[in-house]
Write a protein that holds these residues in place. Structure first.
Motif, mmCIF file in Angstrom:
data_model
loop_
_atom_site.group_PDB
_atom_site.id
_atom_site.type_symbol
_atom_site.label_atom_id
_atom_site.label_comp_id
_atom_site.label_asym_id
_atom_site.label_seq_id
_atom_site.Cartn_x
_atom_site.Cartn_y
_atom_site.Cartn_z
ATOM 1 N N VAL A 103 2.296 17.023 27.390
ATOM 2 C CA VAL A 103 1.181 16.372 26.689
ATOM 3 C C VAL A 103 -0.134 16.737 27.380
ATOM 4 C CG1 VAL A 103 0.067 14.153 26.240
ATOM 5 C CG2 VAL A 103 2.483 14.444 25.713
ATOM 6 N N LEU A 104 -0.143 16.646 28.718
ATOM 7 C CA LEU A 104 -1.345 17.011 29.481
ATOM 8 C C LEU A 104 -1.671 18.492 29.289
ATOM 9 C CD1 LEU A 104 -0.661 15.083 32.817
ATOM 10 C CD2 LEU A 104 -2.232 14.452 30.974
ATOM 11 N N ASP A 105 -0.624 19.322 29.219
ATOM 12 C CA ASP A 105 -0.828 20.750 28.993
ATOM 13 C C ASP A 105 -1.454 20.998 27.629
ATOM 14 O OD1 ASP A 105 0.245 23.508 30.294
ATOM 15 O OD2 ASP A 105 0.376 23.642 28.101
ATOM 16 N N THR A 106 -1.025 20.232 26.634
ATOM 17 C CA THR A 106 -1.572 20.370 25.279
ATOM 18 C C THR A 106 -3.031 19.945 25.230
ATOM 19 O OG1 THR A 106 0.630 19.927 24.351
ATOM 20 C CG2 THR A 106 -1.254 19.723 22.868
ATOM 21 N N VAL A 107 -3.348 18.861 25.923
ATOM 22 C CA VAL A 107 -4.743 18.405 26.001
ATOM 23 C C VAL A 107 -5.608 19.476 26.656
ATOM 24 C CG1 VAL A 107 -6.296 16.711 27.048
ATOM 25 C CG2 VAL A 107 -4.133 15.955 26.033
ATOM 26 N N THR A 112 -9.540 23.874 26.387
ATOM 27 C CA THR A 112 -9.864 25.261 26.726
ATOM 28 C C THR A 112 -10.375 26.029 25.521
ATOM 29 O OG1 THR A 112 -8.193 25.327 28.487
ATOM 30 C CG2 THR A 112 -8.938 27.441 27.606
ATOM 31 N N TYR A 113 -9.681 25.898 24.380
ATOM 32 C CA TYR A 113 -10.093 26.647 23.186
ATOM 33 C C TYR A 113 -11.384 26.093 22.582
ATOM 34 C CZ TYR A 113 -5.977 29.598 23.012
ATOM 35 O OH TYR A 113 -5.027 30.545 23.305
ATOM 36 N N ILE A 114 -11.633 24.808 22.758
ATOM 37 C CA ILE A 114 -12.916 24.242 22.310
ATOM 38 C C ILE A 114 -14.045 24.786 23.176
ATOM 39 C CG2 ILE A 114 -14.288 22.122 22.204
ATOM 40 C CD1 ILE A 114 -11.801 20.643 21.314
ATOM 41 N N PHE A 115 -13.766 24.869 24.489
ATOM 42 C CA PHE A 115 -14.792 25.350 25.434
ATOM 43 C C PHE A 115 -15.174 26.801 25.155
ATOM 44 C CE2 PHE A 115 -15.914 27.378 29.502
ATOM 45 C CZ PHE A 115 -17.033 26.620 29.835
ATOM 46 N N ILE A 116 -14.159 27.647 24.877
ATOM 47 C CA ILE A 116 -14.459 29.070 24.644
ATOM 48 C C ILE A 116 -14.740 29.352 23.176
ATOM 49 C CG2 ILE A 116 -13.071 29.770 26.628
ATOM 50 C CD1 ILE A 116 -10.857 30.618 24.737
ATOM 51 N N GLU A 117 -14.640 28.309 22.331
ATOM 52 C CA GLU A 117 -14.949 28.410 20.899
ATOM 53 C C GLU A 117 -14.120 29.521 20.236
ATOM 54 O OE1 GLU A 117 -19.141 28.918 20.612
ATOM 55 O OE2 GLU A 117 -19.582 26.833 21.137
ATOM 56 N N SER A 120 -8.564 30.990 17.283
ATOM 57 C CA SER A 120 -7.213 31.556 17.299
ATOM 58 C C SER A 120 -6.239 30.660 18.061
ATOM 59 C CB SER A 120 -7.222 32.955 17.934
ATOM 60 O OG SER A 120 -7.575 32.880 19.309
ATOM 61 N N GLY A 121 -6.763 29.702 18.814
ATOM 62 C CA GLY A 121 -5.908 28.787 19.564
ATOM 63 C C GLY A 121 -5.115 27.845 18.684
ATOM 64 N N ALA A 122 -5.436 27.817 17.394
ATOM 65 C CA ALA A 122 -4.724 26.929 16.477
ATOM 66 C C ALA A 122 -3.231 27.253 16.428
ATOM 67 C CB ALA A 122 -5.333 27.020 15.083
#
Length: 260
Positions: A103-107, A112-117, A120-122
């Motif tokens: 769960v922590l890994d998913t958060v 991370t993907y929000i930060f780098i915008e 594709s992380g979806a």
């Protein structure tokens, strides 16, 4: 009884499926780290994000000391998941630990993907949700197994003194198979009795002088006592929730703390 057996079978399958998914995550994460260490930019999905990103940061930092620290974080992350997999075989709490870690890994993945915008992380997120589904299902199944009555093969692990007269000997179930892989939980010698309390796959056995006299079957162990009457002596072996114990005529002759 049949309904209980079916429930136990389904719950066991869900629990083992969750552990299988966890093992796959561990293997693919380890492969990702090895490929990254050798310069590959390919990353397999169905893996943990934190160990991978930790190594990425360490490599691209260009600082040897920082790389060592990041590598240690990645290795520790893998080891934590591996410990959860190994010990969850008998303790559902370790699968809960794996669930919390993922769960922590998913958060962390989402952050991370929000930060780098990077949209594709979806895909990676969907895979993480898939793993979370199986881990949650496995945890629920594990707790259900703890509540269900134990399934016992051939004979029930009950106090044989209920059906035996004073001095009458228990009938052994079978000769102990020494060729199978087993884990000795506790051993002791009393007079000419060689007493061995061991686990073979999901079966705990009370072995006396090479013969199995009682057994207990469970994927997740609860407190239990295995008993045999021999020459007027009541021999017991079992698990009290913390320790493996062997008793003769009610007197404890051996004890060992159980870590797993």
């Amino acid at each position: 009884m049949n309904n209980t057996k079916n429930e136990r079978t389904v719950a066991t399958q869900k629990y083992e499926r969750a552990r299988a998914n966890l093992l796959l995550v561990i293997i693919l994460t380890a492969i990702n780290l090895v490929m990254l260490a050798f310069g590959s930019e390919t990353m397999m999905l169905f893996s943990a994000t934190v160990p991978y990103i930790a190594l990425v940061v360490g490599i691209f930092s260009g600082m040897t000391e920082f790389l060592v620290i990041c590598s240690a974080v990645a290795v520790v992350g893998i080891l934590l998941y591996l410990l959860c997999y190994i010990f969850s075989k008998k303790r559902v709490g370790w699968l809960v630990c794996a669930l919390v870690l993922f769960v922590l890994d998913t958060v962390f993945l989402v952050g991370t993907y929000i930060f780098i915008e990077d949209p594709s992380g979806a895909i990676d997120l969907l895979v993480h949700i898939w793993v979370l589904y199986y881990l949650i299902s496995g945890v629920r199944a594990g707790f259900k197994l703890k509540k269900l009555p134990e399934e016992v093969i051939e004979v029930e692990a009950t106090d044989v003194t209920d059906s035996l007269e004073e001095g009458e000997n228990s009938t052994f179930l079978r000769t102990a198979d020494e060729s199978v892989k087993s884990r000795v939980l506790l051993e002791a010698t009393y007079s000419y009795y060689r007493i061995c309390y061991r686990r073979v796959k999901s079966v705990n056995e009370l072995v006396i002088n090479g013969r199995v006299y009682d057994e207990y079957v469970a994927v997740l162990e609860k407190k239990h006592t295995l008993t045999a009457m021999l020459d007027g002596h009541k021999i017991e072996a079992g698990f009290d929730g913390t320790n493996s114990i062997i008793k003769v005529d009610g007197e404890q002759i051996a004890s060992k703390l159980r870590w797993y």
